[in-house]
Write a protein that holds these residues in place. Structure first.
Motif, short mmCIF file in Angstrom:
data_model
loop_
_atom_site.label_atom_id
_atom_site.label_comp_id
_atom_site.label_asym_id
_atom_site.label_seq_id
_atom_site.Cartn_x
_atom_site.Cartn_y
_atom_site.Cartn_z
N ASP A 1 4.37 -9.53 -4.26
CA ASP A 1 4.50 -8.23 -4.92
C ASP A 1 4.33 -8.35 -6.43
O ASP A 1 3.63 -7.55 -7.05
CB ASP A 1 5.84 -7.59 -4.58
CG ASP A 1 5.94 -6.20 -5.17
OD1 ASP A 1 5.15 -5.32 -4.77
OD2 ASP A 1 6.79 -5.99 -6.06
N THR A 2 4.95 -9.35 -7.03
CA THR A 2 4.82 -9.54 -8.48
C THR A 2 3.38 -9.87 -8.82
O THR A 2 2.84 -9.39 -9.82
CB THR A 2 5.77 -10.65 -8.97
OG1 THR A 2 7.11 -10.30 -8.62
CG2 THR A 2 5.68 -10.83 -10.48
N GLY A 3 2.74 -10.69 -8.00
CA GLY A 3 1.34 -11.05 -8.22
C GLY A 3 0.43 -9.85 -8.20
O GLY A 3 -0.52 -9.77 -8.98
N ILE A 4 0.70 -8.89 -7.32
CA ILE A 4 -0.10 -7.67 -7.27
C ILE A 4 0.00 -6.93 -8.59
O ILE A 4 -0.99 -6.45 -9.13
CB ILE A 4 0.38 -6.75 -6.12
CG1 ILE A 4 0.01 -7.35 -4.77
CG2 ILE A 4 -0.19 -5.34 -6.26
CD1 ILE A 4 0.68 -6.67 -3.59
N ARG B 1 -7.00 2.63 -6.20
CA ARG B 1 -6.73 3.20 -4.87
C ARG B 1 -5.99 2.12 -4.10
O ARG B 1 -6.40 0.96 -4.07
CB ARG B 1 -8.02 3.59 -4.16
CG ARG B 1 -7.77 4.15 -2.77
CD ARG B 1 -8.90 5.08 -2.35
NE ARG B 1 -8.92 5.31 -0.93
CZ ARG B 1 -8.33 6.34 -0.32
NH1 ARG B 1 -7.65 7.22 -1.04
NH2 ARG B 1 -8.41 6.47 0.98
N PHE B 2 -4.89 2.53 -3.49
CA PHE B 2 -4.01 1.60 -2.76
C PHE B 2 -3.52 0.48 -3.67
O PHE B 2 -3.19 -0.61 -3.20
CB PHE B 2 -4.71 1.00 -1.53
CG PHE B 2 -5.26 2.01 -0.57
CD1 PHE B 2 -4.43 2.97 0.00
CD2 PHE B 2 -6.59 2.00 -0.22
CE1 PHE B 2 -4.94 3.90 0.90
CE2 PHE B 2 -7.11 2.93 0.68
CZ PHE B 2 -6.28 3.87 1.24
N GLY B 3 -3.50 0.72 -4.98
CA GLY B 3 -3.05 -0.29 -5.93
C GLY B 3 -4.14 -1.26 -6.36
O GLY B 3 -3.89 -2.15 -7.16
N ILE C 1 0.84 -1.20 0.00
CA ILE C 1 0.00 0.00 0.00
C ILE C 1 0.87 1.25 0.00
O ILE C 1 0.57 2.22 -0.70
CB ILE C 1 -0.99 -0.04 1.18
CG1 ILE C 1 -2.07 -1.10 0.89
CG2 ILE C 1 -1.61 1.33 1.43
CD1 ILE C 1 -3.04 -1.35 2.02
N GLY C 2 1.98 1.21 0.72
CA GLY C 2 2.90 2.34 0.71
C GLY C 2 3.49 2.60 -0.67
O GLY C 2 3.63 3.75 -1.09
N GLY D 1 -2.15 6.30 -2.81
CA GLY D 1 -3.59 6.49 -2.70
C GLY D 1 -4.30 6.33 -4.02
O GLY D 1 -4.07 5.39 -4.76
N TYR D 2 -5.12 7.30 -4.35
CA TYR D 2 -5.92 7.26 -5.56
C TYR D 2 -5.08 7.67 -6.77
O TYR D 2 -4.29 8.60 -6.71
CB TYR D 2 -7.13 8.20 -5.43
CG TYR D 2 -7.99 8.25 -6.66
CD1 TYR D 2 -8.90 7.24 -6.93
CD2 TYR D 2 -7.88 9.29 -7.57
CE1 TYR D 2 -9.70 7.26 -8.06
CE2 TYR D 2 -8.67 9.33 -8.71
CZ TYR D 2 -9.57 8.32 -8.95
OH TYR D 2 -10.35 8.34 -10.08
#
Length: 179
Positions: A84-87, A29-31, A11-12, A16-17
């Motif tokens: 992380d890669t999956g996100i 928002r938040f990825g 999230i960091g 945000g948006y």
């Protein structure tokens, strides 16, 4: 790091948006993209997506469902990288990177059999990872992490080459996504 730490870090990084005109994913928002938020029951405006909703989505879709929690006990850095890669690319892509790297690192199947690079984390992939780590300690996890990052970096460059609008994101992808 545990999953709560990984989610906080994601999230960091994601912020945000955002609604970048070159981003095919649309508002985030938040990825979390609008499509993912809607598919997971969120019906409100993306600018107002609650952090707790994003956290639940991250935990369920990018940690629990693909099985990365099972990887974390034996290879925490690998599990974090897959998360992380999956996100960013989807869990199937992240898992296929793992499978491809394990196949390339098995010394022509001398250490363990090749596995299907099907993007699904199942018993054969887990067995291959265990065998790799057992045969390549110490240092095997770090080498596997480098292989995953190499595959990820190559994909980012390919995405930018195939769609010039993605060049708007390439620097950030390389700076923020490759450990």
């Amino acid at each position: 790091m545990d999953i709560d730490d990984l989610i906080d870090a994601a999230i960091g990084r994601e912020g945000g948006y955002a609604d970048h005109p070159a981003d095919r994913g649309g508002p985030t928002r938040f990825g979390i993209s609008e499509a993912v938020a809607r598919a997971n029951g969120y019906a409100g405006p993306m600018r107002a997506l609650p952090r707790a909703t994003a956290e639940r989505i991250y935990r369920r879709l990018y940690w629990e469902q693909p099985g990365y929690a099972r990887i974390a006990a034996a290879a925490p850095a690998i599990a974090a990288e897959l998360f992380d890669t999956g996100i960013n690319m989807g869990p199937a892509v992240a898992t296929a990177f793992l499978q491809r790297a394990l196949n390339a690192l098995n010394r022509d199947a001398a250490d363990y059999p090749d596995i299907a690079a099907d993007g699904a984390l199942g018993p054969q992939t887990e067995a291959a990872l265990t065998a790799f780590l057992d045969r390549r300690r110490p240092g095997g996890e770090a080498v596997l992490l480098r292989a995953l990052n190499a595959l990820q970096g190559e994909r980012y460059i390919r995405l930018a080459e195939r769609r010039p609008a993605n060049e708007a994101f390439l620097y950030g992808w390389l700076a923020n996504r490759l450990a």
